[in-house]
Write a protein that holds these residues in place. Structure first.
Motif, PDB file in Angstrom:
ATOM      1  N   VAL A  99      41.684  34.017  34.160  1.00  0.00           N
ATOM      2  CA  VAL A  99      42.556  33.802  35.318  1.00  0.00           C
ATOM      3  C   VAL A  99      41.843  34.221  36.602  1.00  0.00           C
ATOM      4  N   TRP A 100      41.259  35.414  36.597  1.00  0.00           N
ATOM      5  CA  TRP A 100      40.591  35.910  37.801  1.00  0.00           C
ATOM      6  C   TRP A 100      39.389  35.028  38.161  1.00  0.00           C
ATOM      7  N   SER A 101      38.620  34.613  37.175  1.00  0.00           N
ATOM      8  CA  SER A 101      37.413  33.827  37.465  1.00  0.00           C
ATOM      9  C   SER A 101      37.768  32.438  37.996  1.00  0.00           C
ATOM     10  N   ARG A 102      38.905  31.885  37.594  1.00  0.00           N
ATOM     11  CA  ARG A 102      39.353  30.585  38.122  1.00  0.00           C
ATOM     12  C   ARG A 102      39.953  30.717  39.514  1.00  0.00           C
ATOM     13  N   THR A 103      40.614  31.836  39.775  1.00  0.00           N
ATOM     14  CA  THR A 103      41.385  32.000  40.998  1.00  0.00           C
ATOM     15  C   THR A 103      40.559  32.528  42.166  1.00  0.00           C
ATOM     16  N   CYS A 106      34.699  35.608  42.130  1.00  0.00           N
ATOM     17  CA  CYS A 106      34.317  36.934  41.664  1.00  0.00           C
ATOM     18  C   CYS A 106      33.337  36.794  40.511  1.00  0.00           C
ATOM     19  N   LYS A 107      32.734  37.910  40.160  1.00  0.00           N
ATOM     20  CA  LYS A 107      31.822  37.918  39.017  1.00  0.00           C
ATOM     21  C   LYS A 107      31.995  39.238  38.292  1.00  0.00           C
ATOM     22  N   LEU A 123      37.268  45.356  32.050  1.00  0.00           N
ATOM     23  CA  LEU A 123      35.933  45.106  32.573  1.00  0.00           C
ATOM     24  C   LEU A 123      36.005  45.212  34.089  1.00  0.00           C
ATOM     25  N   GLU A 124      34.850  45.423  34.684  1.00  0.00           N
ATOM     26  CA  GLU A 124      34.786  45.587  36.131  1.00  0.00           C
ATOM     27  C   GLU A 124      34.290  44.300  36.767  1.00  0.00           C
ATOM     28  N   ILE A 125      34.966  43.879  37.842  1.00  0.00           N
ATOM     29  CA  ILE A 125      34.546  42.688  38.560  1.00  0.00           C
ATOM     30  C   ILE A 125      34.225  43.029  40.010  1.00  0.00           C
ATOM     31  N   GLU A 126      33.418  42.191  40.612  1.00  0.00           N
ATOM     32  CA  GLU A 126      33.071  42.315  42.029  1.00  0.00           C
ATOM     33  C   GLU A 126      33.556  41.071  42.752  1.00  0.00           C
ATOM     34  N   ILE A 127      34.153  41.292  43.907  1.00  0.00           N
ATOM     35  CA  ILE A 127      34.635  40.196  44.735  1.00  0.00           C
ATOM     36  C   ILE A 127      33.962  40.336  46.102  1.00  0.00           C
ATOM     37  N   PRO A 128      33.023  39.441  46.438  1.00  0.00           N
ATOM     38  CA  PRO A 128      32.405  39.521  47.764  1.00  0.00           C
ATOM     39  C   PRO A 128      33.413  39.115  48.831  1.00  0.00           C
ATOM     40  N   LEU A 129      33.382  39.798  49.941  1.00  0.00           N
ATOM     41  CA  LEU A 129      34.301  39.521  51.040  1.00  0.00           C
ATOM     42  C   LEU A 129      33.514  39.012  52.244  1.00  0.00           C
ATOM     43  N   PRO A 130      34.046  38.030  52.956  1.00  0.00           N
ATOM     44  CA  PRO A 130      33.346  37.528  54.140  1.00  0.00           C
ATOM     45  C   PRO A 130      33.462  38.515  55.299  1.00  0.00           C
ATOM     46  N   GLU A 131      32.584  38.384  56.248  1.00  0.00           N
ATOM     47  CA  GLU A 131      32.680  39.221  57.442  1.00  0.00           C
ATOM     48  C   GLU A 131      33.857  38.733  58.283  1.00  0.00           C
TER      49      GLU A 131
END
Length: 172
Positions: A99-103, A106-107, A123-131
């Motif tokens: 669900v998270w990877s489709r929505t 993130c990785k 598990l731990e995920i990272e979500i990059p955020l834009p400036e």
């Protein structure tokens, strides 16, 4: 927020009270998402040096699969980027990775182990955020910085106080 988390984490998933309400709620920012007048989801976010951490992301059963999650997370991402954060992490139940990877973009965090607590695997995920184009910085006007959290563009009670003393009030 408390009732939603209790309904899902404690009632549906049998998480013990002491594990669900772990002592971090008073130092976190909380978000609620509503369907009309009824709160149907919540999340908490804690702030660390260099990253924000999503926690306790939850929706009531009848809201799952509807846009409430995206709406709530969009608000959380907006606040984090406005504060200048460029990375968010979350520890999610492993079963929810599809669900998270489709929505979200993130990785899975590399080199981080899977782990378990409250009888679920995570598990731990990272979500990059834009400036954010209006990210708060040390040089941001001090009257903007003292406004209520997340309402930096709306003059607050201290703006009126400053105006009484003749201090220029920054534009909203």
């Amino acid at each position: 927020m408390v009732s939603i988390r209790a309904a899902v984490f404690m009632a549906e998933q049998a998480c013990p009270y002491t594990e669900e309400f772990d002592g971090n709620d008073l130092c976190a920012t909380h978000f609620l998402v509503f369907d009309g007048e009824n709160a149907v989801g919540s999340l908490r976010m804690r702030w660390f040096a260099g990253f924000a951490k999503l926690e306790r992301v939850v929706l009531l059963r009848n809201e799952r699969g509807r846009p409430a999650l995206q709406v709530m997370l969009a608000e959380a991402f907006e606040l984090a980027t406005r504060k200048g954060y460029r990375l968010m992490i979350a520890q999610i139940q492993s079963r929810l990775w599809p669900v998270w990877s489709r929505t979200f973009r993130c990785k899975q965090a590399e080199g981080r182990p899977h782990f378990s607590f409250s009888d679920f695997d995570y598990l731990e995920i990272e979500i990059p955020l834009p400036e954010h184009p209006q990210a708060l910085k040390p040089a941001t006007d001090p009257m903007v910085m003292i406004r209520p959290e997340g309402k930096w563009d709306v003059p607050g009670v201290l703006d009126a106080s400053a105006a009484r003393s003749g201090t220029p009030v920054p534009a909203a």
